[in-house]
Design a protein around this motif. Structure first.
Motif, PDB file in Angstrom:
ATOM      1  N   ARG A 229     -69.147  65.163  22.531  1.00 56.03           N
ATOM      2  CA  ARG A 229     -69.669  66.197  23.419  1.00 56.03           C
ATOM      3  C   ARG A 229     -70.554  66.676  23.218  1.00 56.03           C
ATOM      4  NH1 ARG A 229     -63.492  66.445  23.593  1.00 56.03           N
ATOM      5  NH2 ARG A 229     -62.607  66.335  25.769  1.00 56.03           N
ATOM      6  N   ARG A 230     -70.610  66.675  21.657  1.00 53.91           N
ATOM      7  CA  ARG A 230     -71.827  67.172  20.911  1.00 53.91           C
ATOM      8  C   ARG A 230     -72.787  66.801  21.319  1.00 53.91           C
ATOM      9  NH1 ARG A 230     -69.337  68.461  16.198  1.00 53.91           N
ATOM     10  NH2 ARG A 230     -70.007  66.679  15.299  1.00 53.91           N
ATOM     11  N   HIS A 231     -72.929  65.327  20.735  1.00 53.35           N
ATOM     12  CA  HIS A 231     -73.737  64.258  21.692  1.00 53.35           C
ATOM     13  C   HIS A 231     -74.034  64.869  22.822  1.00 53.35           C
ATOM     14  CE1 HIS A 231     -73.515  62.159  17.509  1.00 53.35           C
ATOM     15  NE2 HIS A 231     -73.568  63.127  17.171  1.00 53.35           N
ATOM     16  N   LEU A 232     -73.183  64.380  23.470  1.00 57.39           N
ATOM     17  CA  LEU A 232     -74.358  64.080  25.067  1.00 57.39           C
ATOM     18  C   LEU A 232     -74.761  65.913  25.310  1.00 57.39           C
ATOM     19  CD1 LEU A 232     -70.819  63.212  26.793  1.00 57.39           C
ATOM     20  CD2 LEU A 232     -72.863  61.885  26.856  1.00 57.39           C
ATOM     21  N   ALA A 233     -73.737  67.136  24.640  1.00 60.52           N
ATOM     22  CA  ALA A 233     -74.926  68.650  24.494  1.00 60.52           C
ATOM     23  C   ALA A 233     -76.355  68.018  24.667  1.00 60.52           C
ATOM     24  CB  ALA A 233     -73.906  69.292  24.327  1.00 60.52           C
ATOM     25  N   THR A 234     -76.532  67.842  22.836  1.00 60.35           N
ATOM     26  CA  THR A 234     -77.939  67.050  22.844  1.00 60.35           C
ATOM     27  C   THR A 234     -78.668  66.449  23.383  1.00 60.35           C
ATOM     28  OG1 THR A 234     -76.776  67.539  20.549  1.00 60.35           O
ATOM     29  CG2 THR A 234     -78.878  66.831  20.122  1.00 60.35           C
ATOM     30  N   ALA A 236     -78.649  65.968  26.867  1.00 60.05           N
ATOM     31  CA  ALA A 236     -79.038  66.912  27.563  1.00 60.05           C
ATOM     32  C   ALA A 236     -79.816  68.250  26.968  1.00 60.05           C
ATOM     33  CB  ALA A 236     -77.533  67.691  28.502  1.00 60.05           C
ATOM     34  N   GLY A 237     -80.227  68.851  26.506  1.00 57.86           N
ATOM     35  CA  GLY A 237     -80.649  69.426  25.579  1.00 57.86           C
ATOM     36  C   GLY A 237     -80.369  71.456  26.216  1.00 57.86           C
ATOM     37  N   ILE A 238     -78.468  70.850  25.933  1.00 54.59           N
ATOM     38  CA  ILE A 238     -77.501  72.082  25.710  1.00 54.59           C
ATOM     39  C   ILE A 238     -76.798  72.015  25.628  1.00 54.59           C
ATOM     40  CG2 ILE A 238     -78.176  72.470  28.464  1.00 54.59           C
ATOM     41  CD1 ILE A 238     -75.214  70.550  28.883  1.00 54.59           C
ATOM     42  N   THR A 239     -75.851  73.862  24.668  1.00 52.76           N
ATOM     43  CA  THR A 239     -75.565  73.639  23.784  1.00 52.76           C
ATOM     44  C   THR A 239     -74.259  73.072  24.552  1.00 52.76           C
ATOM     45  OG1 THR A 239     -74.763  75.999  24.444  1.00 52.76           O
ATOM     46  CG2 THR A 239     -76.757  75.905  23.184  1.00 52.76           C
ATOM     47  N   LEU A 243     -71.770  72.759  27.681  1.00 54.60           N
ATOM     48  CA  LEU A 243     -71.116  71.545  28.510  1.00 54.60           C
ATOM     49  C   LEU A 243     -70.430  71.500  29.834  1.00 54.60           C
ATOM     50  CD1 LEU A 243     -71.774  68.615  27.800  1.00 54.60           C
ATOM     51  CD2 LEU A 243     -70.159  68.117  26.403  1.00 54.60           C
ATOM     52  N   ARG A 244     -69.338  72.012  29.720  1.00 55.47           N
ATOM     53  CA  ARG A 244     -68.262  71.823  30.155  1.00 55.47           C
ATOM     54  C   ARG A 244     -68.958  72.129  31.938  1.00 55.47           C
ATOM     55  NH1 ARG A 244     -62.936  71.289  29.036  1.00 55.47           N
ATOM     56  NH2 ARG A 244     -62.540  71.040  26.912  1.00 55.47           N
ATOM     57  N   THR A 248     -67.010  66.809  32.490  1.00 57.27           N
ATOM     58  CA  THR A 248     -65.681  66.590  31.606  1.00 57.27           C
ATOM     59  C   THR A 248     -66.111  64.899  31.276  1.00 57.27           C
ATOM     60  OG1 THR A 248     -64.939  68.155  33.729  1.00 57.27           O
ATOM     61  CG2 THR A 248     -63.766  66.784  31.843  1.00 57.27           C
ATOM     62  N   VAL A 249     -66.055  65.089  30.484  1.00 60.09           N
ATOM     63  CA  VAL A 249     -65.215  64.069  29.422  1.00 60.09           C
ATOM     64  C   VAL A 249     -64.162  63.797  29.981  1.00 60.09           C
ATOM     65  CG1 VAL A 249     -65.344  62.460  27.602  1.00 60.09           C
ATOM     66  CG2 VAL A 249     -67.190  64.223  27.916  1.00 60.09           C
ATOM     67  N   SER A 250     -63.964  62.711  30.033  1.00 60.89           N
ATOM     68  CA  SER A 250     -62.211  61.842  30.450  1.00 60.89           C
ATOM     69  C   SER A 250     -62.153  60.839  29.941  1.00 60.89           C
ATOM     70  CB  SER A 250     -61.830  61.364  32.003  1.00 60.89           C
ATOM     71  OG  SER A 250     -62.273  63.275  32.285  1.00 60.89           O
ATOM     72  N   PHE A 251     -60.825  60.147  29.682  1.00 62.82           N
ATOM     73  CA  PHE A 251     -60.528  58.751  29.247  1.00 62.82           C
ATOM     74  C   PHE A 251     -59.133  58.727  29.276  1.00 62.82           C
ATOM     75  CE2 PHE A 251     -59.640  61.917  25.965  1.00 62.82           C
ATOM     76  CZ  PHE A 251     -58.147  61.670  25.193  1.00 62.82           C
TER      77      PHE A 251
END
Length: 492
Positions: A229-234, A236-239, A243-244, A248-251
């Motif tokens: 989630r942190r790498h996705l936010a990075t 996208a250029g957001i904190t 991100l939420r 949402t990351v589902s698995f």
């Protein structure tokens, strides 16, 4: 006055009265003596007065190999009038008990129940890919990946040749390790070869590292999800805290044991909108972006074990072999990736497996002698013994290694999923129970009845003859399903 003796009626003689009758009884006893214990138990079983009803019960639970027997009753009343609508009591059942499925997911313990569990898993995973079961079909358009994360190398092991017939570990210079054993193997090992998964040198193999990695694998996965989630936010250029608001990351993840006794994870990872699968992810959340974040997070994440003089502090990371594939729907014609149904079938296949399918055992070890007597190869025995030794250290007590020695230190669930990924096992079982029970148009509406139940456990398992008959019932049901599948494929 003397009492007059009352004449007693003579019953049947205790022993055969004639030589012919005695010889007949002796011959019957001799025939019974020559039978196996299973055959004698079968004769006993078929002469039980409730045998036909017992067969019906075992058929109703699919030939379960280790049923749980319950005794009790259920009463359903009208909430307004108190009238009894339905009543069931086990007093009239064979033995005064009712069998229910064991619901064991392991194929080695109960094949009928493991098949049912695998089917539920297939629909659980598939609904998160294609929709259905309360999930919108829009998820087919969301970024989805099938990711395989492996354990690192703890030492060289013999490898299967594979379809290309490659040699195990060829080396031109040969060479030996510090213990004087060859560091190469020029043989071709078949899949059934007992050498596959065994270390080339047991003294070089890092058994402590293997066990500690297993004990920390669950924490590593949890940390990986946060890192992803942190790498996705990075990207996208957001904190990360915001991100939420965007996605949402589902698995859904399943664990599989390799032949070397190491666990690796297969996971379906999907990006949804902020409201879950019902909302689309932002346009910048692409499959390529998710792929890059999955790989970078796997390279970055790590956890550390508690410090011990015996093992020091170990850094737990994923192995170098990471496989990432995009998932395509059968409704589309993309040229790359794997299909929804193939992924669901793959996950369902491995949810019924356990360490027992890799040569291990699927029951708990209670003492060190149990490890020495376990029917496993020397490599797995050494891993169990390492769990027992490290589990006795106070600084590693929180890892519960002795309790999980039979699983080689791994204490995670075979299947885990995020809450919003798809439906649940409970929902699937409820729908199946309702389907089998049928719908009564005159049944009262929900909330208009009161049910009173009282049940208790009275036993489990089969006798030898019961096990044989249950296995035959399970085989017949499996053959019937296959016939129906073939007829459906032919359009009949």
């Amino acid at each position: 006055m003397n009492a007059v003796p009352i004449p007693r009626e003579r019953g049947p003689p205790m022993f055969p009265a004639t030589d012919k009758a005695r010889r007949s009884v002796l011959r019957e006893a001799e025939r019974l003596r020559l039978l196996s214990s299973t055959e004698r138990d079968l004769i006993r079983l078929v002469h039980e007065p409730g045998f036909p009803r017992w067969l019906e019960q075992i058929k109703s639970i699919g030939g379960c190999a280790h049923p749980v027997y319950l005794s009790g009753r259920t009463t359903t009343r009208d909430a307004t009038t108190g009238e009894i609508l339905r009543y069931y009591d086990t007093d009239n059942e064979p033995g005064g008990r009712m069998p229910v499925r064991c619901r064991n997911r392991r194929e080695t313990r109960c094949e009928p129940c493991s098949r049912l569990h695998a089917g539920d898993t297939f629909h659980l995973v598939r609904s998160g890919l294609l929709g259905g079961k309360g999930v919108t079909e829009r998820v087919q358009l969301h970024p989805r990946l099938f990711v395989t994360l492996t354990a690192p190398s703890f030492g060289a092991v013999h490898r299967e040749s594979g379809p290309d017939g490659a040699r195990c570990r060829p080396r031109r210079d040969g060479g030996v390790c510090e213990h004087g054993r060859p560091e190469s193997c020029g043989l071709r090992h078949e899949e059934t070869d007992s050498a596959v998964g065994q270390p080339l040198c047991r003294d070089c193999y890092d058994y402590a590292g293997h066990v500690l990695w297993h004990a920390s694998a669950g924490s590593l996965w949890n940390r990986y999800c946060h890192t992803l989630r942190r790498h996705l936010a990075t990207a996208a250029g957001i904190t990360q805290t915001r991100l939420r608001e965007h996605l949402t990351v589902s698995f859904a993840k399943v664990a599989e044991y390799q032949r070397r006794g190491a666990v690796h994870f297969h996971a379906v990872i999907r990006l949804d909108g902020p409201d879950g699968p019902s909302s689309p992810p932002p346009v910048w959340a692409t499959t390529d972006m998710l792929t890059e974040a999955v790989r970078s997070a796997a390279d970055a994440v790590e956890v550390r074990t508690p410090y011990s003089l015996a093992t020091s502090e170990r850094v737990i990371r994923w192995g170098e072999q990471i496989d990432v594939r995009s998932i395509r729907s059968d409704a589309f014609t993309e040229s790359s990736g794997v299909t929804d149904n193939a992924v669901a079938a793959y996950v369902a296949k491995y949810v019924s497996k356990s360490v027992g399918d890799s040569g291990g055992i699927d029951y708990r070890i209670t003492d060190y002698d149990g490890i020495q007597l376990a029917p496993v190869n020397n490599h797995l025995r050494a891993l169990m013994a390492m769990c027992w030794r490290l589990g006795g250290l106070p600084e590693l007590e929180t890892l519960n290694l002795r309790s999980w020695a039979h699983t080689l230190g791994y204490r995670g669930h075979v299947l885990t999923k995020s809450r919003r990924y798809s439906t649940t096992y409970g929902a699937l079982r409820a729908v199946r129970a309702e389907h089998r029970g049928g719908t009564d148009p005159f049944s009262p509406e929900e909330g208009t009845t009161v049910t009173e139940s009282a049940w208790r456990y009275v036993g489990s398992g089969h006798s030898t003859a019961e096990a044989e008959l249950a296995a035959g019932i399970a085989e017949d049901l499996a053959a019937l399903r296959e016939i129906r599948r073939e007829l459906a494929a032919e359009g009949r």
